[in-house]
Motif scaffolding. Structure first.
Motif, PDB file in Angstrom:
ATOM      1  N   UNK A  11      12.567 -23.686 -14.886  1.00 55.78           N
ATOM      2  CA  UNK A  11      13.268 -23.109 -16.039  1.00 55.78           C
ATOM      3  C   UNK A  11      14.512 -23.935 -16.370  1.00 55.78           C
ATOM      4  N   UNK A  12      15.227 -24.335 -15.338  1.00 49.78           N
ATOM      5  CA  UNK A  12      16.435 -25.159 -15.536  1.00 49.78           C
ATOM      6  C   UNK A  12      16.104 -26.472 -16.237  1.00 49.78           C
ATOM      7  N   UNK A  13      14.899 -26.985 -15.974  1.00 52.02           N
ATOM      8  CA  UNK A  13      14.474 -28.262 -16.560  1.00 52.02           C
ATOM      9  C   UNK A  13      13.719 -28.074 -17.881  1.00 52.02           C
ATOM     10  N   UNK A  14      13.787 -26.845 -18.413  1.00 53.56           N
ATOM     11  CA  UNK A  14      13.118 -26.504 -19.678  1.00 53.56           C
ATOM     12  C   UNK A  14      11.600 -26.600 -19.585  1.00 53.56           C
ATOM     13  N   UNK A  15      11.077 -26.403 -18.393  1.00 52.10           N
ATOM     14  CA  UNK A  15       9.629 -26.430 -18.217  1.00 52.10           C
ATOM     15  C   UNK A  15       9.045 -25.029 -18.089  1.00 52.10           C
ATOM     16  N   UNK A  16       9.690 -24.071 -18.724  1.00 52.71           N
ATOM     17  CA  UNK A  16       9.151 -22.711 -18.690  1.00 52.71           C
ATOM     18  C   UNK A  16       8.048 -22.571 -19.743  1.00 52.71           C
ATOM     19  N   UNK A  17       7.241 -21.535 -19.570  1.00 57.71           N
ATOM     20  CA  UNK A  17       6.051 -21.355 -20.408  1.00 57.71           C
ATOM     21  C   UNK A  17       6.271 -20.231 -21.407  1.00 57.71           C
ATOM     22  N   UNK A  18       6.263 -20.570 -22.680  1.00 58.75           N
ATOM     23  CA  UNK A  18       6.375 -19.577 -23.749  1.00 58.75           C
ATOM     24  C   UNK A  18       4.987 -19.039 -24.041  1.00 58.75           C
ATOM     25  N   UNK A  19       4.838 -17.723 -24.007  1.00 63.37           N
ATOM     26  CA  UNK A  19       3.537 -17.089 -24.185  1.00 63.37           C
ATOM     27  C   UNK A  19       3.184 -17.034 -25.672  1.00 63.37           C
ATOM     28  N   UNK A  20       2.176 -17.780 -26.103  1.00 60.48           N
ATOM     29  CA  UNK A  20       1.845 -17.812 -27.535  1.00 60.48           C
ATOM     30  C   UNK A  20       1.158 -16.542 -28.030  1.00 60.48           C
ATOM     31  N   UNK A  21       0.701 -15.684 -27.103  1.00 60.72           N
ATOM     32  CA  UNK A  21      -0.045 -14.491 -27.501  1.00 60.72           C
ATOM     33  C   UNK A  21       0.823 -13.232 -27.570  1.00 60.72           C
ATOM     34  N   UNK A  22       2.094 -13.346 -27.211  1.00 58.22           N
ATOM     35  CA  UNK A  22       2.945 -12.158 -27.141  1.00 58.22           C
ATOM     36  C   UNK A  22       2.993 -11.380 -28.448  1.00 58.22           C
ATOM     37  N   UNK A  23       3.008 -12.064 -29.551  1.00 60.27           N
ATOM     38  CA  UNK A  23       3.130 -11.394 -30.841  1.00 60.27           C
ATOM     39  C   UNK A  23       1.876 -11.582 -31.703  1.00 60.27           C
ATOM     40  N   UNK A  24       0.776 -11.944 -31.057  1.00 55.73           N
ATOM     41  CA  UNK A  24      -0.482 -12.135 -31.797  1.00 55.73           C
ATOM     42  C   UNK A  24      -1.059 -10.789 -32.218  1.00 55.73           C
ATOM     43  N   UNK A  25      -1.458 -10.683 -33.463  1.00 59.22           N
ATOM     44  CA  UNK A  25      -2.011  -9.429 -33.965  1.00 59.22           C
ATOM     45  C   UNK A  25      -3.493  -9.286 -33.650  1.00 59.22           C
ATOM     46  N   UNK A  26      -4.131 -10.370 -33.252  1.00 60.00           N
ATOM     47  CA  UNK A  26      -5.574 -10.333 -33.009  1.00 60.00           C
ATOM     48  C   UNK A  26      -5.915 -10.491 -31.527  1.00 60.00           C
ATOM     49  N   UNK A  27      -4.983 -10.123 -30.651  1.00 59.07           N
ATOM     50  CA  UNK A  27      -5.212 -10.248 -29.208  1.00 59.07           C
ATOM     51  C   UNK A  27      -6.168  -9.147 -28.762  1.00 59.07           C
ATOM     52  N   UNK A  28      -7.355  -9.536 -28.362  1.00 66.63           N
ATOM     53  CA  UNK A  28      -8.380  -8.574 -27.940  1.00 66.63           C
ATOM     54  C   UNK A  28      -8.663  -8.658 -26.443  1.00 66.63           C
ATOM     55  N   UNK A  29      -7.711  -9.152 -25.664  1.00 69.81           N
ATOM     56  CA  UNK A  29      -7.898  -9.259 -24.214  1.00 69.81           C
ATOM     57  C   UNK A  29      -7.632  -7.911 -23.551  1.00 69.81           C
ATOM     58  N   UNK A  30      -8.655  -7.366 -22.939  1.00 74.85           N
ATOM     59  CA  UNK A  30      -8.516  -6.093 -22.243  1.00 74.85           C
ATOM     60  C   UNK A  30      -9.147  -6.182 -20.867  1.00 74.85           C
ATOM     61  N   UNK A  31      -8.684  -5.308 -19.966  1.00 76.53           N
ATOM     62  CA  UNK A  31      -9.220  -5.284 -18.616  1.00 76.53           C
ATOM     63  C   UNK A  31      -9.060  -3.899 -18.019  1.00 76.53           C
ATOM     64  N   UNK A  32      -9.321  -3.788 -16.722  1.00 74.88           N
ATOM     65  CA  UNK A  32      -9.176  -2.531 -15.996  1.00 74.88           C
ATOM     66  C   UNK A  32      -8.366  -2.790 -14.739  1.00 74.88           C
ATOM     67  N   UNK A  33      -7.331  -1.958 -14.516  1.00 77.32           N
ATOM     68  CA  UNK A  33      -6.416  -2.185 -13.400  1.00 77.32           C
ATOM     69  C   UNK A  33      -6.130  -0.893 -12.661  1.00 77.32           C
ATOM     70  N   UNK A  34      -5.881  -1.024 -11.356  1.00 76.80           N
ATOM     71  CA  UNK A  34      -5.374   0.078 -10.549  1.00 76.80           C
ATOM     72  C   UNK A  34      -3.890  -0.191 -10.339  1.00 76.80           C
ATOM     73  N   UNK A  35      -3.042   0.767 -10.733  1.00 74.13           N
ATOM     74  CA  UNK A  35      -1.606   0.528 -10.816  1.00 74.13           C
ATOM     75  C   UNK A  35      -0.790   1.546 -10.028  1.00 74.13           C
ATOM     76  N   UNK A  36       0.435   1.129  -9.716  1.00 73.47           N
ATOM     77  CA  UNK A  36       1.466   2.026  -9.223  1.00 73.47           C
ATOM     78  C   UNK A  36       2.580   2.011 -10.265  1.00 73.47           C
ATOM     79  N   UNK A  37       3.019   3.199 -10.688  1.00 76.29           N
ATOM     80  CA  UNK A  37       4.133   3.290 -11.639  1.00 76.29           C
ATOM     81  C   UNK A  37       5.396   3.708 -10.883  1.00 76.29           C
ATOM     82  N   UNK A  38       6.426   2.881 -10.880  1.00 79.12           N
ATOM     83  CA  UNK A  38       7.691   3.274 -10.233  1.00 79.12           C
ATOM     84  C   UNK A  38       8.279   4.509 -10.911  1.00 79.12           C
ATOM     85  N   UNK A  39       9.061   5.305 -10.196  1.00 84.00           N
ATOM     86  CA  UNK A  39       9.685   6.480 -10.796  1.00 84.00           C
ATOM     87  C   UNK A  39      10.774   6.094 -11.792  1.00 84.00           C
TER      88      UNK A  39
END
Length: 236
Positions: free
Chosen positions: A18-46
């Motif tokens: 990150x200090x060297x500006x080699x961080x990864x910007x996510x191009x899909x964060x604001x995509x309106x056509x993102x159809x990636x879905x999955x199934x996960x088992x999660x823990x939700x913190x209180x």
């Protein structure tokens, strides 16, 4: 795995990137056509833990307001990614009752777990809250899930992306170039060992979710209630 060593190594390497500006910007964060879905088992913190996390995120937001910050509703710890997100996965094609039955079987002898959310680590694409598990209960559950899914005919992609061994929660993603990089990194370092709180795991949640677990796109499929060493379930 020594979680402290793992988190330290990840932090040192990623902050260097990150200090060297080699961080990864996510191009899909604001995509309106993102159809990636999955199934996960999660823990939700209180809520108390999530509110403490938000204090950190609000400070970050005051420095870098245009990055992606997880709201309380989306913060989670992944127990296991049953089906990793991919474009086109439909909930209607998943036999949810069979998944629930197999997970119930995997949780039959689950032990009490306590997670301490202490400190932060990073990757080149995100900032994460470190989770430390007391005992070996979470690893045993994951091993049970791996074994039982391997012996089933259900669609699954467990460990295909990476072998999950931690209990971290992703809370921040890069969505554009940092404008105040040095100030941002100084604040991240300030919270490196901050104690966000400790909690006992009382429930796990099976969800059909998008890549970022955004509340409006998540379908809660089932809640597994954990009491003593018995696992009770509640239909969603």
């Amino acid at each position: 795995m020594n979680l402290t060593e793992h988190y330290n190594k990840l932090y040192k390497e990623s902050i260097g990137e990150i200090s060297s500006d080699n961080y990864e910007i996510d191009p899909m964060l604001h995509a309106e056509n993102d159809q990636r879905f999955g199934m996960s088992l999660l823990i939700k913190p209180p809520m108390a833990v999530k509110n403490e996390i938000q204090k950190f995120l609000e400070e970050l937001k005051s420095i870098e307001p245009d990055q992606y910050y997880y709201p309380n509703s989306d913060i989670h710890i992944t127990v296991i990614s049953v089906v990793s997100c991919y474009d086109g996965l439909k909930l209607s094609n998943l036999n949810v009752p069979e998944y629930i039955e197999l997970i119930e079987k995997s949780l039959e002898n689950a032990q009490h777990m306590t997670i301490n959310c202490k400190g932060i680590t990073a990757s080149p694409s995100c900032i994460m809250i470190q989770g430390f598990i007391e005992g070996n209960g979470l690893n045993e559950i994951r091993d049970n899930l791996r074994r039982n899914f391997k012996d089933s005919n259900l669609e699954q992609s467990i460990d295909e992306r990476y072998l999950i061994q931690t209990a971290h929660a992703t809370v921040f993603r890069f969505s554009e170039q940092l404008k105040e990089k040095e100030e941002f990194l100084a604040l991240v370092d300030k919270y490196r060992n901050h104690d966000f709180g400790t909690f006992k795991v009382n429930t796990m949640e099976l969800s059909y979710n998008d890549w970022y677990h955004r509340e409006g796109l998540v379908t809660k499929l089932h809640e597994f209630k954990m009491a003593n060493t018995d696992v009770k379930t509640q239909r969603a």
